[in-house]
Enzyme design. Structure first.
Site, PDB file in Angstrom:
ATOM      1  N   ASP A   1       9.097  -7.934  -7.657  1.00  0.00           N
ATOM      2  CA  ASP A   1       8.261  -6.737  -7.609  1.00  0.00           C
ATOM      3  C   ASP A   1       8.904  -5.667  -8.482  1.00  0.00           C
ATOM      4  O   ASP A   1       9.854  -5.006  -8.068  1.00  0.00           O
ATOM      5  CB  ASP A   1       8.136  -6.280  -6.153  1.00  0.00           C
ATOM      6  CG  ASP A   1       7.276  -5.032  -6.033  1.00  0.00           C
ATOM      7  OD1 ASP A   1       6.882  -4.704  -4.893  1.00  0.00           O
ATOM      8  OD2 ASP A   1       7.010  -4.363  -7.059  1.00  0.00           O
TER       9      ASP A   1
ATOM     10  N   LYS B   1       2.806   1.579 -11.359  1.00  0.00           N
ATOM     11  CA  LYS B   1       3.373   2.884 -11.700  1.00  0.00           C
ATOM     12  C   LYS B   1       3.310   3.191 -13.204  1.00  0.00           C
ATOM     13  O   LYS B   1       2.270   3.590 -13.715  1.00  0.00           O
ATOM     14  CB  LYS B   1       4.781   2.991 -11.123  1.00  0.00           C
ATOM     15  CG  LYS B   1       4.764   3.011  -9.570  1.00  0.00           C
ATOM     16  CD  LYS B   1       6.100   3.318  -8.995  1.00  0.00           C
ATOM     17  CE  LYS B   1       6.121   3.066  -7.500  1.00  0.00           C
ATOM     18  NZ  LYS B   1       5.557   4.153  -6.685  1.00  0.00           N
TER      19      LYS B   1
ATOM     20  N   TYR C   1       9.958  -2.570  -0.087  1.00  0.00           N
ATOM     21  CA  TYR C   1       8.573  -2.189   0.125  1.00  0.00           C
ATOM     22  C   TYR C   1       7.754  -2.737  -1.024  1.00  0.00           C
ATOM     23  O   TYR C   1       8.115  -2.571  -2.189  1.00  0.00           O
ATOM     24  CB  TYR C   1       8.432  -0.668   0.193  1.00  0.00           C
ATOM     25  CG  TYR C   1       7.013  -0.177   0.390  1.00  0.00           C
ATOM     26  CD1 TYR C   1       6.356   0.534  -0.613  1.00  0.00           C
ATOM     27  CD2 TYR C   1       6.320  -0.429   1.574  1.00  0.00           C
ATOM     28  CE1 TYR C   1       5.054   0.992  -0.428  1.00  0.00           C
ATOM     29  CE2 TYR C   1       5.011   0.028   1.759  1.00  0.00           C
ATOM     30  CZ  TYR C   1       4.385   0.731   0.753  1.00  0.00           C
ATOM     31  OH  TYR C   1       3.094   1.174   0.918  1.00  0.00           O
TER      32      TYR C   1
HETATM   33  P1  KE4 Z   1       1.029   1.272  -4.441  1.00  0.00           P
HETATM   34  O1  KE4 Z   1       0.108   0.446  -3.584  1.00  0.00           O
HETATM   35  O2  KE4 Z   1       1.521   2.506  -3.698  1.00  0.00           O
HETATM   36  O3  KE4 Z   1       0.450   1.601  -5.821  1.00  0.00           O
HETATM   37  O4  KE4 Z   1       2.325   0.402  -4.757  1.00  0.00           O
HETATM   38  C1  KE4 Z   1       3.033  -0.170  -3.694  1.00  0.00           C
HETATM   39  C2  KE4 Z   1       4.461  -0.492  -4.127  1.00  0.00           C
HETATM   40  C3  KE4 Z   1       4.782  -1.787  -4.438  1.00  0.00           C
HETATM   41  N1  KE4 Z   1       6.033  -2.133  -4.832  1.00  0.00           N
HETATM   42  C4  KE4 Z   1       7.015  -1.199  -4.921  1.00  0.00           C
HETATM   43  C5  KE4 Z   1       8.392  -1.620  -5.340  1.00  0.00           C
HETATM   44  C6  KE4 Z   1       6.740   0.152  -4.616  1.00  0.00           C
HETATM   45  O5  KE4 Z   1       7.731   1.073  -4.694  1.00  0.00           O
HETATM   46  C7  KE4 Z   1       5.436   0.526  -4.227  1.00  0.00           C
HETATM   47  C8  KE4 Z   1       5.067   1.958  -3.876  1.00  0.00           C
HETATM   48  N2  KE4 Z   1       6.143   2.891  -3.949  1.00  0.00           N
HETATM   49  C9  KE4 Z   1       6.030   4.045  -3.075  1.00  0.00           C
HETATM   50  C10 KE4 Z   1       7.280   4.909  -3.169  1.00  0.00           C
HETATM   51  N3  KE4 Z   1       8.484   4.219  -3.338  1.00  0.00           N
HETATM   52  C11 KE4 Z   1       4.808   4.825  -3.402  1.00  0.00           C
HETATM   53  C12 KE4 Z   1       4.750   6.208  -2.799  1.00  0.00           C
HETATM   54  C13 KE4 Z   1       3.749   6.279  -1.680  1.00  0.00           C
HETATM   55  O6  KE4 Z   1       3.666   5.312  -0.893  1.00  0.00           O
HETATM   56  O7  KE4 Z   1       3.066   7.337  -1.593  1.00  0.00           O
END
Ligand code: KE4
Length: 422
Positions: free
Chosen positions: A235, A263, A142
């Site tokens: 990523d 994060k 993801y």
């Molecule tokens: P954001 O757009 O949510 O800030 O980041 C996206 C993203 C990109 N790359 C990786 C490896 C990620 O894990 C994420 C977002 N992680 C999720 C949970 N694993 C965020 C939680 C959510 O979607 O509420």
């Protein structure tokens, strides 16, 4: 104060699913969401007065734990001088310097407000630089809700992706080829067929649960990128600043062409970014012609929280994080002894898979017993422990966790596993 149930009843009338991000809804573990009143250290307190040992930690940013006094003080002090200017500030320069210092592959970086924006921008840059369109990603990874990355594997090997969500244009999905993680032959043929602009990967996947690359797989991605002229985009939104001082690239010894981060970079406030060589990054506006922008990119409060957090993450901190991760992993493995459960871990990250076999790819993750995971999570919450409410997520270890929290978690896990599997 209104109860979770009362707040949820109101929320579902006002916000889709009652939440501002789907995973918070707890639907996949068969219950309604918990509304949090406050966090302190490794604990969160819900609006009904229950306290939990928190293994979500806002899905990774809170590596120092909740309401860390230094972070709170830095954010408060920054806010007293204004919350946003739409003009550059010293903190952004300091934060960029901290990132460049940590990632050998990063000479310059640009901040965004979310990981989604950061991965979207990194891929736009990769397409601009290579003049190519196709992207290769891995099933189960993801990278944010970017249209082109919400794609599932097409009908055959190395074929065009298909939309993973309504509203994603066929054309956007078609430029994405989805390949099995740890499948060397599949990725070799996909690169040969697609001649992609980029191969994007979580170097230490945590969005299908923790599923590390098998020996040589990440090195293969580096080789394929070099031989095909594609960029390797790693990523590190989860792994960055967590698994090692220099992220997974330091831990695994493979350098990216472009690195996506987030994060921990914002220490719990909205901040993310992407970076790479000077040659690549100077193609980004206004020094170059690849457009990317953001009203709150590099926001002073988020930068204050991120800088304060990163400056606390020294060698001793990573050693401690490793100790805590090992202790949690050992405790969960002991609780799972003799049960169809496998525990995977990397520094700062743990996943308890309801699988009789180790999980090495997304197929293995989706074969897990989701029902049992849901029963396990509900039982853990009843015992004051808050695991990630999804089999496809990681437990996030923080420096605010301690032996007492791990012992409580271990006792709860032993009982909850019995309950979930009986
Ligand atoms: P954001 O757009 O949510 O800030 O980041 C996206 C993203 C990109 N790359 C990786 C490896 C990620 O894990 C994420 C977002 N992680 C999720 C949970 N694993 C965020 C939680 C959510 O979607 O509420």
């Amino acid at each position: 104060m209104a109860s979770s149930a009362e707040l949820y009843a109101r929320a579902v009338e006002l916000i889709p699913g009652g939440v501002n991000s789907p995973v918070r809804a707890m639907g996949s573990i068969g219950r309604d969401p918990i509304f949090i009143e406050r966090g302190q250290g490794c604990h969160v307190h819900d609006v009904d007065g229950n306290r939990y040992v928190d293994w979500v930690c806002s899905w990774g940013p809170l590596i120092l734990g909740h309401a860390d006094p230094e972070v709170v003080s830095a954010v408060s002090e920054a806010a007293s001088r204004g919350t946003s200017f739409g003009a550059p500030t010293e903190g952004e320069v300091e934060l960029a310097a901290e990132v460049v210092d940590r990632f050998a592959s990063v000479e310059m970086m640009r901040m965004t407000s979310s990981g989604t924006e950061a991965s979207m921008s990194a891929l736009r840059l990769a397409r601009a630089v290579t003049g190519r369109e196709r992207i290769i990603k891995f099933a189960g990874a993801y990278h944010g809700h970017v249209d082109g990355l919400l794609a599932e594997a097409g009908s055959g090997l190395a074929t065009a992706g298909v939309p993973a969500s309504p509203g994603v244009p066929e054309s956007a999905a078609a430029s994405t080829v989805v390949v099995g993680w740890n499948d060397a032959e599949a990725v070799r043929s996909a690169v040969a067929d697609a001649r992609p602009a980029a191969i994007i990967a979580e170097p230490l996947p945590a969005n299908m649960g923790v599923v590390p690359p098998e020996p040589g797989f990440l090195e293969l991605l580096r080789e394929l990128a070099d031989s095909s002229g594609a960029l390797l985009v790693l990523d590190e939104v989860i792994s960055g600043f967590r698994v090692a001082w220099g992220g997974a690239q330091e831990a695994l010894g493979v350098a990216a062409d472009l690195t996506v981060m987030g994060k921990i970079l914002g220490g719990g406030l909205p901040a993310a970014g992407y970076g790479g060589s000077r040659e690549l990054m100077e193609r980004v506006a206004p020094s170059g012609d690849v457009y990317q922008a953001g009203t709150l990119s590099g926001n002073p409060l988020a930068v204050a929280a991120g800088l304060t957090t990163l400056r606390r993450l020294d060698a001793a901190a990573y050693a401690r994080l490793g100790e805590l991760t090992d202790a949690l992993t050992d405790a969960l493995r002991e609780a799972a002894e003799g049960k169809p459960v496998k525990v995977a871990s990397q520094r700062g990250l743990v996943t308890l898979f309801f699988s009789p076999e180790p999980v090495r790819d997304f197929a293995g993750a989706t074969a897990c017993d989701a029902g049992a995971y849901g029963r396990f999570c509900r039982a853990m919450l009843d015992r004051g422990v808050y695991p990630p409410p999804s089999q496809f997520e990681a437990w996030f270890v923080s420096l605010a966790h301690d032996e007492e929290a791990i012992e409580l978690t271990a006792r709860a896990a032993a009982e909850s596993l019995e309950e979930a599997l009986s």
